[in-house]
Enzyme design. Structure first.
Site, PDB file in Angstrom:
ATOM      1  N   GLY A   1       8.015   1.914  -1.417  1.00  0.00           N
ATOM      2  CA  GLY A   1       9.084   2.193  -0.468  1.00  0.00           C
ATOM      3  C   GLY A   1       9.188   1.120   0.599  1.00  0.00           C
ATOM      4  O   GLY A   1       9.938   1.257   1.561  1.00  0.00           O
TER       5      GLY A   1
ATOM      6  N   LEU B   1       3.758   6.465  -6.454  1.00  0.00           N
ATOM      7  CA  LEU B   1       2.529   7.256  -6.543  1.00  0.00           C
ATOM      8  C   LEU B   1       2.327   8.086  -5.281  1.00  0.00           C
ATOM      9  O   LEU B   1       2.289   7.545  -4.170  1.00  0.00           O
ATOM     10  CB  LEU B   1       1.311   6.342  -6.726  1.00  0.00           C
ATOM     11  CG  LEU B   1       1.275   5.441  -7.958  1.00  0.00           C
ATOM     12  CD1 LEU B   1      -0.034   4.656  -7.986  1.00  0.00           C
ATOM     13  CD2 LEU B   1       1.430   6.257  -9.230  1.00  0.00           C
TER      14      LEU B   1
ATOM     15  N   CYS C   1      -9.905   2.630  -5.252  1.00  0.00           N
ATOM     16  CA  CYS C   1      -8.576   3.130  -5.623  1.00  0.00           C
ATOM     17  C   CYS C   1      -7.897   2.259  -6.676  1.00  0.00           C
ATOM     18  O   CYS C   1      -7.276   2.773  -7.609  1.00  0.00           O
ATOM     19  CB  CYS C   1      -7.695   3.213  -4.374  1.00  0.00           C
ATOM     20  SG  CYS C   1      -6.004   3.763  -4.684  1.00  0.00           S
TER      21      CYS C   1
ATOM     22  N   GLY D   1       3.008  -5.165  -5.597  1.00  0.00           N
ATOM     23  CA  GLY D   1       3.235  -6.159  -4.552  1.00  0.00           C
ATOM     24  C   GLY D   1       1.961  -6.744  -3.993  1.00  0.00           C
ATOM     25  O   GLY D   1       1.963  -7.298  -2.889  1.00  0.00           O
TER      26      GLY D   1
ATOM     27  N   CYS E   1      -5.283   2.834   3.983  1.00  0.00           N
ATOM     28  CA  CYS E   1      -3.945   3.430   3.959  1.00  0.00           C
ATOM     29  C   CYS E   1      -3.910   4.893   4.387  1.00  0.00           C
ATOM     30  O   CYS E   1      -2.930   5.343   4.961  1.00  0.00           O
ATOM     31  CB  CYS E   1      -3.332   3.263   2.577  1.00  0.00           C
ATOM     32  SG  CYS E   1      -4.222   4.111   1.246  1.00  0.00           S
TER      33      CYS E   1
END
Length: 342
Positions: A9, A32, A92, A116, A191
């Protein structure tokens, strides 16, 4: 080629998809759901949908929140309880983004999966390796050290040969709507940590638990607020009686809720050990570059692999090595593999 693109996003992943579309690839967008609130997911999914509509590609939303909690989030909490400094991104990537999401992409008929990330892929003797990004200030190769070579061969990093400063103007020129997207301010390091890792820990464990501070000789010289609030090398947040010079955390005893402190030179180490995760069995001992922390500069060292343990002898001392962090071995700018510091 049919490629799945992980869309967050944001600008970077959207522009990655744009680049691949321009190259003529058939794309499938994937968002995700790993953590965060439904409110945030709704916003980012809406952003990802705008990118997909602009590019004329489908979008799938995959909910991996339960998996993320069990294999990444809970491991993060447990590591701090054990007095370690974990690296959840390195966990992760192989298990979620390039594990579950890659498996799903392959079932859709995709040959590769793109993100990205700031990194590159290098092929030597038909074996695929992670290579540092052109933009060393944004390079994320450190977090990708645990990926298997068969997985790396299925990855695409469209931003690896670009500079971060150039991407936003290029992206806005190609996809003008990106300038109008709403976003939330995210943590720069982890994150799922919104404010600080301590606030995250407080939701699950008792963090405010006063304990003693000892010097290297074992003498009690002060107090601290709770061992989980400290990492190796930290020099603030504890009280030392009559301290006239800075003290640094050199050891954490989780079972006793104790900190051991010393001078900066006491943080220095010439020898490291890590539990091997991804160095190949035929790894040849020799001189390489290593990183023992994300933001650290590559350091020359003699590296060997013995009984699933990576042993490192450093040319120059490394300061502030923390258990639980990733030790990554490089040959020039190529990632050979690594492990978890013990």
């Amino acid at each position: 080629m049919k490629i799945a693109v992980l869309l967050s996003g944001g600008v970077d992943s959207s522009y990655s998809a744009y680049n691949l579309k321009e190259q003529g690839h058939e794309l499938v967008g994937i968002y995700l759901k790993l953590h965060a609130s439904e409110k945030k997911h709704d916003l980012y999914i809406k952003n990802a949908q705008k990118a997909c509509e602009f590019l004329g590609i489908p979008l799938e939303v995959l909910d991996f929140q339960k998996d993320f909690k069990s294999v990444v989030y809970d491991a993060f909490i447990s590591a701090y309880e054990e007095g370690q400094t974990p690296n959840p991104c390195a966990l992760c990537n192989p298990l979620m983004k390039f594990g579950l999401a890659l498996d799903h992409a392959l079932k859709l008929g995709c040959e590769k999966i793109a993100t990205g990330h700031y990194a590159r892929i290098e092929e030597n003797d038909k074996v695929s390796y992670i290579r540092e990004a052109l933009d060393k200030t944004k390079d994320q190769s450190y977090f990708l050290y645990a990926l298997e070579h068969e997985v790396i061969a299925k990855l695409v990093f469209p931003l690896g040969d670009l500079l971060k400063k150039d991407i936003k103007p290029l992206a806005l020129n190609a996809m003008p709507f990106l300038g109008t997207l709403e976003t939330y301010k995210e943590s720069q390091e982890i994150c799922f940590v919104e404010k600080s890792y301590i606030d995250t820990l407080k939701k699950h464990v008792e963090v405010e638990k006063e304990g003693v501070v000892k010097n290297l000789q074992g003498k009690i010289i002060g107090t601290h607020k709770g061992y989980m609030q400290y990492t190796i090398g930290k020099r603030k947040g504890f009280n030392i009686k009559g301290a006239l010079e800075p003290h640094f955390v050199v050891r954490i005893d989780a079972k006793k809720n104790e900190l051991v402190v010393g001078k900066k030179e006491d943080l220095a180490t010439h020898f490291l050990k890590a539990k091997n995760k991804s160095l190949m069995k035929d790894f040849k001992s020799g001189e390489y570059f290593i990183k023992a922390r994300y933001r650290s500069m590559p350091t020359k060292a003699f590296v060997s692999l013995k009984d699933e343990m990576i042993e490192v002898e450093l040319k120059e001392p490394f300061y502030g090595v923390a258990k639980g962090q990733a030790l990554v071995v490089y040959k020039d700018d190529i990632v050979l593999g690594g492990g978890v510091i013990v």
